[in-house]
Design an enzyme around this catalytic site. Structure first.
Site, PDB file in Angstrom:
ATOM      1  N   ASP A   1       0.786  -1.224   0.000  1.00 55.47           N
ATOM      2  CA  ASP A   1       0.000   0.000   0.000  1.00 55.47           C
ATOM      3  C   ASP A   1       0.822   1.281   0.000  1.00 55.47           C
ATOM      4  O   ASP A   1       0.346   2.326   0.432  1.00 55.47           O
ATOM      5  CB  ASP A   1      -0.921   0.009   1.227  1.00 55.47           C
ATOM      6  CG  ASP A   1      -0.167  -0.246   2.531  1.00 55.47           C
ATOM      7  OD1 ASP A   1       1.067  -0.005   2.582  1.00 55.47           O
ATOM      8  OD2 ASP A   1      -0.796  -0.693   3.508  1.00 55.47           O
TER       9      ASP A   1
ATOM     10  N   GLU B   1      -0.198  -9.050  -0.961  1.00 63.83           N
ATOM     11  CA  GLU B   1      -0.852  -8.470   0.211  1.00 63.83           C
ATOM     12  C   GLU B   1      -2.046  -7.617  -0.221  1.00 63.83           C
ATOM     13  O   GLU B   1      -2.214  -6.465   0.177  1.00 63.83           O
ATOM     14  CB  GLU B   1       0.123  -7.654   1.066  1.00 63.83           C
ATOM     15  CG  GLU B   1      -0.410  -7.408   2.481  1.00 63.83           C
ATOM     16  CD  GLU B   1       0.584  -6.696   3.388  1.00 63.83           C
ATOM     17  OE1 GLU B   1       1.419  -7.390   3.991  1.00 63.83           O
ATOM     18  OE2 GLU B   1       0.516  -5.458   3.481  1.00 63.83           O
TER      19      GLU B   1
ATOM     20  N   GLU C   1      -2.012   5.161   2.721  1.00 59.80           N
ATOM     21  CA  GLU C   1      -1.976   3.730   2.395  1.00 59.80           C
ATOM     22  C   GLU C   1      -3.325   3.154   1.986  1.00 59.80           C
ATOM     23  O   GLU C   1      -3.403   2.329   1.071  1.00 59.80           O
ATOM     24  CB  GLU C   1      -1.400   2.943   3.580  1.00 59.80           C
ATOM     25  CG  GLU C   1       0.088   3.152   3.813  1.00 59.80           C
ATOM     26  CD  GLU C   1       0.409   4.375   4.644  1.00 59.80           C
ATOM     27  OE1 GLU C   1       1.607   4.611   4.913  1.00 59.80           O
ATOM     28  OE2 GLU C   1      -0.541   5.110   5.024  1.00 59.80           O
TER      29      GLU C   1
ATOM     30  N   HIS D   1       5.068   6.001  14.193  1.00 62.82           N
ATOM     31  CA  HIS D   1       5.557   6.860  13.114  1.00 62.82           C
ATOM     32  C   HIS D   1       4.506   7.233  12.072  1.00 62.82           C
ATOM     33  O   HIS D   1       4.778   8.012  11.180  1.00 62.82           O
ATOM     34  CB  HIS D   1       6.700   6.156  12.372  1.00 62.82           C
ATOM     35  CG  HIS D   1       6.248   4.954  11.600  1.00 62.82           C
ATOM     36  ND1 HIS D   1       6.116   3.707  12.173  1.00 62.82           N
ATOM     37  CD2 HIS D   1       5.880   4.818  10.306  1.00 62.82           C
ATOM     38  CE1 HIS D   1       5.686   2.857  11.271  1.00 62.82           C
ATOM     39  NE2 HIS D   1       5.520   3.499  10.130  1.00 62.82           N
TER      40      HIS D   1
ATOM     41  N   ARG E   1       1.703   8.739   9.645  1.00 61.74           N
ATOM     42  CA  ARG E   1       1.322  10.121   9.357  1.00 61.74           C
ATOM     43  C   ARG E   1       0.020  10.518  10.040  1.00 61.74           C
ATOM     44  O   ARG E   1      -0.119  11.643  10.523  1.00 61.74           O
ATOM     45  CB  ARG E   1       1.169  10.325   7.841  1.00 61.74           C
ATOM     46  CG  ARG E   1       2.480  10.366   7.066  1.00 61.74           C
ATOM     47  CD  ARG E   1       2.185  10.430   5.576  1.00 61.74           C
ATOM     48  NE  ARG E   1       3.397  10.418   4.768  1.00 61.74           N
ATOM     49  CZ  ARG E   1       4.007  11.496   4.305  1.00 61.74           C
ATOM     50  NH1 ARG E   1       3.498  12.690   4.578  1.00 61.74           N
ATOM     51  NH2 ARG E   1       5.091  11.415   3.582  1.00 61.74           N
TER      52      ARG E   1
ATOM     53  N   HIS F   1      11.812   6.588  14.432  1.00 63.15           N
ATOM     54  CA  HIS F   1      11.756   6.793  12.980  1.00 63.15           C
ATOM     55  C   HIS F   1      12.536   8.051  12.598  1.00 63.15           C
ATOM     56  O   HIS F   1      12.664   8.994  13.384  1.00 63.15           O
ATOM     57  CB  HIS F   1      10.297   6.922  12.540  1.00 63.15           C
ATOM     58  CG  HIS F   1      10.066   6.782  11.074  1.00 63.15           C
ATOM     59  ND1 HIS F   1      10.166   7.833  10.201  1.00 63.15           N
ATOM     60  CD2 HIS F   1       9.740   5.699  10.326  1.00 63.15           C
ATOM     61  CE1 HIS F   1       9.903   7.418   8.980  1.00 63.15           C
ATOM     62  NE2 HIS F   1       9.647   6.127   9.020  1.00 63.15           N
TER      63      HIS F   1
END
Length: 383
Positions: free
Chosen positions: A98, A120, A134, A210, A212, A243
């Site tokens: 994704d 996936e 994603e 981490h 967004r 991260h």
């Protein structure tokens, strides 16, 4: 009869971890020619995985730049893939999951009328802004894909509800295949700080945060919860590979620096990460991949998100959706610290994501699609 030429395209660390065992499985099959193109949407973290799994790309677009945006990633990857597809002329383009690289590679292949295989496939949160970007990336990729390699039955049902019923294969997740090669007894960590920890005497908590969509108040809540937990459980050790995002770095260090039982370390290579997971007591994460990996290692997971596109682990009892509110995160963690029965129940639940045979199934399904196998692979069924 000529070999089926398969070009695998990926650009980030999580994609590389999950695609590396498949790249090797295809290279070992006499019917397939396995080629790799990396966009290097992430550079340093991607390179660590390529080295760990001994994957040498035939094409490297090297698109990463300082302060890159979703638009710059998309434009540079799409432009770079133009010449790669013209040079390599694959029979099938494989993408994973994704990321922006995933969607762009599927779009580029579509523009060249090359079939797309989506590894996936079928994960859904049903909120196009969470996870961002994603959820939109995987849904758009699903529209463009010709072969859909769904890790679980639930993922396949998601696709069917959207009208995708042809060429949907239930394979298990390739990350479980990867774990079979990376987790080792007696492993020595590359980061020496991890070699000195007493995993038997202290309850080590692995933290990653981490995403967004957690930037802002949710991330501040997560850090505040960890700070409170560190104070309540001084015998525990919270290990946080921070991260590289400047925002995550600043937020983590402003809240957690200076605490004796919080260890802020650089991002880990895949071998260190998998072996740390295997030795820890509990995982707190907003990562998608760790939700899949941890059940295979018998580790309870608190998911630091409002929703998850991986409900199978929640249903199986290996994962608890803790949310992004401080009080809820603290309460969920305290239960696993204070109630050994609750911890044991989560650590011994069934792994719903794979049996280490996903790559074998995907290879057979590709051969079947191209008329080189008499039947598709058996569906993955959790045991």
């Amino acid at each position: 009869m000529s070999k089926i030429r398969v070009l695998s395209v990926f650009g980030t660390r999580p994609e590389a971890i999950k695609m590396a065992p498949l790249v090797h499985a295809m290279a070992q099959n006499d019917e397939l020619e396995s080629l790799v193109c990396v966009t290097a949407q992430h550079r340093e973290m991607l390179d660590q995985v390529l080295t760990a799994f001994s994957v040498e790309p035939q094409y490297d677009l090297n698109i990463m730049q300082p302060s890159q945006t979703l638009s710059t990633i998309t434009v540079k990857a799409l432009s770079g893939l133009e010449s790669v597809l013209e040079q390599s002329r694959p029979d099938l383009v494989l993408v994973h999951g994704d990321t922006s690289t995933t969607f762009v590679a599927a779009l580029a292949a579509f523009y060249h009328r090359i079939p797309v295989g989506h590894v996936e496939a079928g994960l859904r949160s049903f909120d196009k802004y969470s996870p961002y970007p994603e959820e939109a990336n995987r849904r758009l990729t699903g529209v463009l894909a010709d072969l859909h390699f769904a890790p679980t039955k639930q993922n396949a049902l998601n696709l069917q509800r959207e009208g995708t019923v042809k060429n949907v294969f239930i394979t298990g997740n390739t990350v479980i295949d990867a774990l079979h090669t990376t987790v080792r007894d007696g492993y020595r960590f590359e980061l020496d700080e991890l070699n000195g920890l007493d995993y038997g005497a202290r309850r080590v908590v692995l933290l990653t945060a981490h995403r967004r969509e957690n930037y802002g108040q949710p991330m501040e809540n997560i850090m505040a919860a960890v700070r409170e937990l560190a104070g309540q459980y001084p015998d525990a050790l919270f290990v946080y590979p921070v991260h590289l995002s400047p925002y995550v770095q600043q937020t983590a260090r402003s809240v957690l620096s200076g605490l004796e039982n919080v260890l802020l370390i650089p991002p880990l290579g895949v071998l260190d990460m998998h072996n740390l997971m295997a030795r820890c007591y509990l995982i707190m994460t907003d990562s998608g991949g760790l939700q899949e990996e941890a059940p295979a290692l018998g580790k309870p997971v608190l998911v630091l998100r409002r929703e998850t596109e991986r409900p199978e682990a929640v249903d199986a009892g290996t994962v608890l959706l803790a949310g992004v509110e401080k009080s809820a995160i603290v309460a969920a963690a305290c239960r696993l610290f204070d109630d050994t029965g609750a911890w044991r129940a989560m650590s011994h639940a069934v792994n719903p994501y794979g049996d280490g045979q996903a790559c074998r199934r995907i290879v057979q399904d590709i051969l079947y699609h191209f008329g080189r196998a008499v039947s598709p692979a058996d569906d993955f069924i959790p045991r």
